[in-house]
Scaffold this motif. Structure first.
Motif, mmCIF file in Angstrom:
data_model
loop_
_atom_site.group_PDB
_atom_site.id
_atom_site.type_symbol
_atom_site.label_atom_id
_atom_site.label_comp_id
_atom_site.label_asym_id
_atom_site.label_seq_id
_atom_site.Cartn_x
_atom_site.Cartn_y
_atom_site.Cartn_z
ATOM 1 N N TRP A 195 0.871 -1.521 0.169
ATOM 2 C CA TRP A 195 -0.074 -0.146 0.067
ATOM 3 C C TRP A 195 0.636 1.667 -0.110
ATOM 4 O O TRP A 195 0.312 2.145 -0.123
ATOM 5 C CB TRP A 195 -1.194 -0.543 1.677
ATOM 6 C CG TRP A 195 -0.572 -0.533 2.479
ATOM 7 C CD1 TRP A 195 0.169 0.750 3.330
ATOM 8 C CD2 TRP A 195 -0.615 -1.831 3.532
ATOM 9 N NE1 TRP A 195 0.797 -0.161 4.384
ATOM 10 C CE2 TRP A 195 0.914 -1.380 4.484
ATOM 11 C CE3 TRP A 195 -0.511 -3.248 2.797
ATOM 12 C CZ2 TRP A 195 0.570 -2.436 5.332
ATOM 13 C CZ3 TRP A 195 -0.509 -4.189 3.505
ATOM 14 C CH2 TRP A 195 0.506 -3.842 4.782
ATOM 15 N N PRO A 209 0.181 3.890 -3.771
ATOM 16 C CA PRO A 209 -0.932 4.138 -2.889
ATOM 17 C C PRO A 209 -1.407 3.691 -5.311
ATOM 18 O O PRO A 209 -2.981 3.473 -4.939
ATOM 19 C CB PRO A 209 -1.334 5.431 -2.902
ATOM 20 C CG PRO A 209 0.049 5.838 -3.327
ATOM 21 C CD PRO A 209 1.330 5.020 -3.039
ATOM 22 N N SER A 210 -1.122 3.929 -6.152
ATOM 23 C CA SER A 210 -1.790 4.453 -7.272
ATOM 24 C C SER A 210 -1.581 2.828 -7.889
ATOM 25 O O SER A 210 -2.767 2.430 -8.331
ATOM 26 C CB SER A 210 -1.209 5.332 -8.784
ATOM 27 O OG SER A 210 0.025 4.605 -8.568
ATOM 28 N N TYR A 234 -1.335 0.300 -6.019
ATOM 29 C CA TYR A 234 -1.898 -0.514 -5.093
ATOM 30 C C TYR A 234 -3.896 -0.493 -5.544
ATOM 31 O O TYR A 234 -4.741 -1.306 -5.164
ATOM 32 C CB TYR A 234 -2.215 -0.519 -3.793
ATOM 33 C CG TYR A 234 -3.056 -1.276 -2.985
ATOM 34 C CD1 TYR A 234 -2.237 -1.910 -2.332
ATOM 35 C CD2 TYR A 234 -3.789 -0.843 -1.793
ATOM 36 C CE1 TYR A 234 -3.000 -2.986 -1.607
ATOM 37 C CE2 TYR A 234 -4.918 -1.559 -1.465
ATOM 38 C CZ TYR A 234 -4.451 -2.432 -1.225
ATOM 39 O OH TYR A 234 -4.791 -2.860 0.331
ATOM 40 N N GLU A 235 -3.995 0.819 -5.485
ATOM 41 C CA GLU A 235 -5.389 0.741 -6.126
ATOM 42 C C GLU A 235 -5.955 0.296 -7.651
ATOM 43 O O GLU A 235 -7.280 -0.616 -7.879
ATOM 44 C CB GLU A 235 -6.149 2.578 -6.830
ATOM 45 C CG GLU A 235 -7.267 2.423 -7.059
ATOM 46 C CD GLU A 235 -6.966 4.329 -6.862
ATOM 47 O OE1 GLU A 235 -8.276 4.480 -7.233
ATOM 48 O OE2 GLU A 235 -6.466 5.007 -6.763
ATOM 49 N N ASP A 236 -5.108 -0.072 -8.081
ATOM 50 C CA ASP A 236 -5.547 -0.251 -9.784
ATOM 51 C C ASP A 236 -5.107 -2.359 -8.869
ATOM 52 O O ASP A 236 -5.653 -3.122 -10.214
ATOM 53 C CB ASP A 236 -4.115 -0.137 -10.751
ATOM 54 C CG ASP A 236 -3.899 -1.487 -12.229
ATOM 55 O OD1 ASP A 236 -4.973 -1.586 -12.430
ATOM 56 O OD2 ASP A 236 -3.543 -0.843 -12.686
ATOM 57 N N LEU A 256 -6.147 -4.055 -6.512
ATOM 58 C CA LEU A 256 -7.196 -3.962 -5.622
ATOM 59 C C LEU A 256 -8.274 -4.479 -6.909
ATOM 60 O O LEU A 256 -9.301 -5.080 -6.701
ATOM 61 C CB LEU A 256 -7.658 -2.777 -4.555
ATOM 62 C CG LEU A 256 -8.771 -2.700 -3.705
ATOM 63 C CD1 LEU A 256 -8.099 -4.486 -2.836
ATOM 64 C CD2 LEU A 256 -8.634 -1.936 -2.997
ATOM 65 N N ARG A 257 -8.641 -2.834 -7.632
ATOM 66 C CA ARG A 257 -9.560 -2.959 -9.157
ATOM 67 C C ARG A 257 -9.860 -3.695 -9.383
ATOM 68 O O ARG A 257 -10.172 -4.862 -9.595
ATOM 69 C CB ARG A 257 -9.695 -1.562 -9.544
ATOM 70 C CG ARG A 257 -10.336 -1.597 -10.258
ATOM 71 C CD ARG A 257 -10.111 -0.644 -11.837
ATOM 72 N NE ARG A 257 -10.265 1.354 -10.949
ATOM 73 C CZ ARG A 257 -8.625 1.710 -10.863
ATOM 74 N NH1 ARG A 257 -7.444 0.942 -11.467
ATOM 75 N NH2 ARG A 257 -8.303 2.577 -9.905
ATOM 76 N N GLN A 283 -11.400 -7.016 -7.147
ATOM 77 C CA GLN A 283 -12.575 -7.100 -7.203
ATOM 78 C C GLN A 283 -13.214 -7.557 -7.818
ATOM 79 O O GLN A 283 -14.888 -7.751 -8.581
ATOM 80 C CB GLN A 283 -13.101 -5.595 -6.748
ATOM 81 C CG GLN A 283 -12.929 -5.030 -5.884
ATOM 82 C CD GLN A 283 -12.386 -3.601 -4.861
ATOM 83 O OE1 GLN A 283 -12.860 -2.357 -6.141
ATOM 84 N NE2 GLN A 283 -12.537 -2.980 -3.891
#
Length: 252
Positions: free
Chosen positions: A228, A231-232, A234-236, A238-239, A242
């Motif tokens: 984490w 951040p960018s 990790y967001e990608d 995680l998306r 999901q």
């Protein structure tokens, strides 16, 4: 072991040592090994584990102690740690303990990749490490990386276009042809670029065999950071997780 591979092993250990924190004083052996003996033991164990990897065989702590460390058992943990770092960082091989009470180990490609081509005159060096570098660069660059960016990054790792590498051989054909044919990367001209410029993307086999989260965890491990802390990325990642979970729920 051939002089060439001994040199590559030592350079790999140096890279791993720079990327990982030093062992605490409590973990160091009370009587350090002479440097030439240390290098010899590392070389021997790397060669042995590469042989096990190429033959898809398990190994045990007892086997390694019997083969290499009869007179230096107290140094086993230090040497084994350096060897595992070298295999992970340079060769893209992860040493996993299957049965902690029995100290049984398997050797598997990093990230779950199935690319297992063995190269070199002694058929003991894997190119998986370079593949891991390429797909990591693409991910870090927003899922597409220009050819210039890829080579600039590889140059910092002493991998140069048109120059024979001590582990990976000549890299251009491997990156722009072999990995493309195997489906690990897409290599194509950037639309409307004039003069023509090229870029790399993940190929279908990379998406099938690994995930962005696994690649992110690998990057974090190599750089001694938490996932984490990117951040960018990790967001990608995680998306993607999901979306994959949603697809499974929908039966896709």
């Amino acid at each position: 072991m051939a002089l060439r591979q001994r040199s590559s092993t030592r350079q790999g250990v140096n890279r791993a040592r720079e990327a990982r924190p030093r062992a605490s004083q409590e973990q160091e052996a009370p009587l350090p090994l002479p440097i030439d003996v240390l290098h010899m033991k590392i070389d021997e164990m790397v060669e042995f584990l590469l042989y096990k990897y190429s033959n898809k065989e398990l190994t045990t702590r007892a086997e390694m102690l019997h083969s290499f460390m009869k007179d230096h058992k107290e140094h086993f943990t230090l040497i084994f740690t350096k060897v595992c770092d070298c295999l992970y960082m340079v060769f893209g091989i992860d040493v996993k303990e299957l049965d902690p009470p029995g100290h049984i180990y398997s050797l598997v490609p990093v990230l779950g990749l199935t690319y297992n081509e063995i190269v070199g005159e002694d058929h003991s060096i894997a190119k998986t490490g370079l593949l891991v570098m390429i797909i990591s660069i693409i991910f870090r660059r927003g899922n597409r990386a220009s050819e210039e960016t890829v080579w600039l990054t590889l140059n910092r790792m002493q991998v140069f276009d048109g120059v024979e590498h001590y582990v990976y051989g000549e890299p251009r054909k491997f990156i722009t042809e072999d990995l493309v044919q195997e489906g690990y990367v897409v290599y194509h001209q950037i639309p409307d670029s004039n003069p023509a410029r090229y870029e790399f993307l993940w190929g279908p086999r990379t998406y099938a065999e690994t995930t962005k989260m696994k690649v992110l965890e690998h990057l974090a491990k190599v750089n001694n950071r938490d996932p984490w802390s990117y951040p960018s990325l990790y967001e990608d990642a995680l998306r993607e997780q999901q979306e994959a979970a949603h697809g499974r729920r929908m039966g896709c």
